[in-house]
Design a protein around this motif. Structure first.
Motif, short mmCIF file in Angstrom:
data_model
loop_
_atom_site.label_atom_id
_atom_site.label_comp_id
_atom_site.label_asym_id
_atom_site.label_seq_id
_atom_site.Cartn_x
_atom_site.Cartn_y
_atom_site.Cartn_z
N GLY A 219 91.06 129.34 -11.87
CA GLY A 219 89.81 129.17 -11.12
C GLY A 219 88.62 129.01 -12.04
O GLY A 219 87.73 128.17 -11.79
N LEU A 220 88.58 129.77 -13.13
CA LEU A 220 87.49 129.65 -14.09
C LEU A 220 87.50 128.25 -14.73
O LEU A 220 86.45 127.64 -14.91
CB LEU A 220 87.62 130.72 -15.17
N ILE A 223 86.06 125.82 -12.29
CA ILE A 223 84.59 125.89 -12.21
C ILE A 223 83.97 125.07 -13.33
O ILE A 223 83.07 124.25 -13.11
CB ILE A 223 84.12 127.36 -12.29
N ILE A 227 81.84 121.62 -12.82
CA ILE A 227 80.44 121.53 -13.24
C ILE A 227 80.27 120.42 -14.26
O ILE A 227 79.26 119.69 -14.24
CB ILE A 227 79.97 122.88 -13.80
N LEU A 257 75.03 126.51 -5.66
CA LEU A 257 76.45 126.82 -5.84
C LEU A 257 76.87 126.55 -7.28
O LEU A 257 77.54 127.38 -7.92
CB LEU A 257 77.29 125.98 -4.89
N ALA A 258 76.46 125.41 -7.82
CA ALA A 258 76.80 125.07 -9.20
C ALA A 258 76.18 126.06 -10.17
O ALA A 258 76.84 126.53 -11.11
CB ALA A 258 76.33 123.65 -9.52
N HIS A 260 75.07 129.24 -9.64
CA HIS A 260 75.63 130.59 -9.56
C HIS A 260 77.06 130.64 -10.09
O HIS A 260 77.46 131.63 -10.71
CB HIS A 260 75.56 131.11 -8.13
N SER A 261 77.83 129.57 -9.89
CA SER A 261 79.18 129.52 -10.45
C SER A 261 79.12 129.50 -11.97
O SER A 261 79.88 130.21 -12.65
CB SER A 261 79.92 128.27 -9.94
N THR A 264 78.23 132.91 -13.32
CA THR A 264 79.32 133.88 -13.27
C THR A 264 80.19 133.77 -14.52
O THR A 264 80.52 134.76 -15.16
CB THR A 264 80.19 133.65 -12.02
N VAL A 265 80.55 132.53 -14.86
CA VAL A 265 81.37 132.32 -16.05
C VAL A 265 80.59 132.70 -17.31
O VAL A 265 81.11 133.38 -18.20
CB VAL A 265 81.82 130.85 -16.14
#
Length: 274
Positions: A219-220, A223, A227, A257-258, A260-261, A264-265
């Motif tokens: 999942g990471l 992301i 992006i 969304l982009a 904040h994603s 997170t990473v």
């Protein structure tokens, strides 16, 4: 075997002050029982009942924080009755919001965080710093600049904000690789930088035996890959013709969304600089 994490005394005291005004006796009894608080039902006033039952939960259950999480999930979802009839922010609305904030602050002061859905997490020996805190802690000006740019452009130009989301990740990965003294090329793409970082961290799906952790690692990667493509294909990174501009449908919510994603990473990677 570790002893169960207990509900802190300050939280017990605060809830015994707040809950009597928010619940009836029957409501308190129902809430605590449905949340898994142990019998017997304590006697006394509502304040005494809350205080005694939470202490009883500490003594008689193996997961006091699980019970507390279920109780607080109900409280945090509470709204003032007939809220729509009030003009603006009424005193009742402001009071309830202030009470919720007091509970959040009390949790934080005791190293706890409430997650909607009824989970209480403990941030004890391994605190998870936010991206902003990590950036300030390590003096990463390049990352800080991209964060500010991203949020500034969300409404004005969400396509450009998507580019900056990628820039946040790129600056973060370079900072991490620099710290670890891992060599990368000036022309490396975001995907290249992530591959180097993931190998260093041990975040490739192949590095995990557990299938659930494999999904997280995958999942990471998704992301970062998403992006990177968003930045290359739909942002202003390479310039856009008028026809391309009209065909792009990224809206502010997509940019958020982009961003904040990416954050997170980035926050996770920067924690590993420690």
């Amino acid at each position: 075997m570790h002893p169960p994490e207990r509900i802190p005394t300050p939280i017990i005291g605060l809830l015994s002050q707040i809950f009597p005004d928010r619940y009836t006796v029957a409501g308190l009894t129902s809430l605590f029982q449905m949340s898994g608080a142990p019998d017997p039902v304590p006697e006394g006033s509502k304040s005494v009942k809350v205080q005694s039952w939470l202490r009883q939960t500490n003594q008689l259950t193996s997961e006091p924080l699980r019970v507390l999480g279920a109780i607080l999930d109900d409280f945090f979802s509470m709204e003032v009755e007939n809220r729509s009839y009030w003009s603006g922010e009424s005193e009742q609305v402001q009071k309830l919001d202030a009470e919720k904030q007091r509970v959040r602050e009390a949790l934080s002061a005791n190293g706890l965080t409430f997650i909607p859905g009824g989970t209480i997490t403990k941030g004890g020996a391994v605190p998870t710093l936010s991206l902003d805190e990590n950036v300030k802690k390590h003096g990463l000006a390049s990352v800080d600049i991209e964060i500010k740019r991203a949020f500034t452009m969300i409404e004005q130009d969400p396509h450009q904000a998507a580019q900056y989301a990628g820039n946040v990740l790129e600056a973060t990965l370079k900072a991490y690789l620099d710290h670890k003294k891992v060599t990368y090329k000036s022309g490396d793409t975001l995907g290249d930088l992530w591959k180097l970082s993931a190998e260093q961290i041990g975040l490739r799906a192949a590095d995990w035996d557990n299938k659930d952790l494999k999904k997280i690692a995958s999942g990471l990667h998704s992301i970062v890959d998403g992006i990177a493509h968003l930045r290359n294909n739909k942002s202003g990174a390479h310039g856009r013709s008028e026809e391309q501009r009209q065909n792009i449908t990224i809206k502010p919510r997509h940019a958020r969304l982009a961003i904040h994603s990416a954050h997170t990473v980035a926050a996770y990677v920067l924690e590993l600089i420690e």
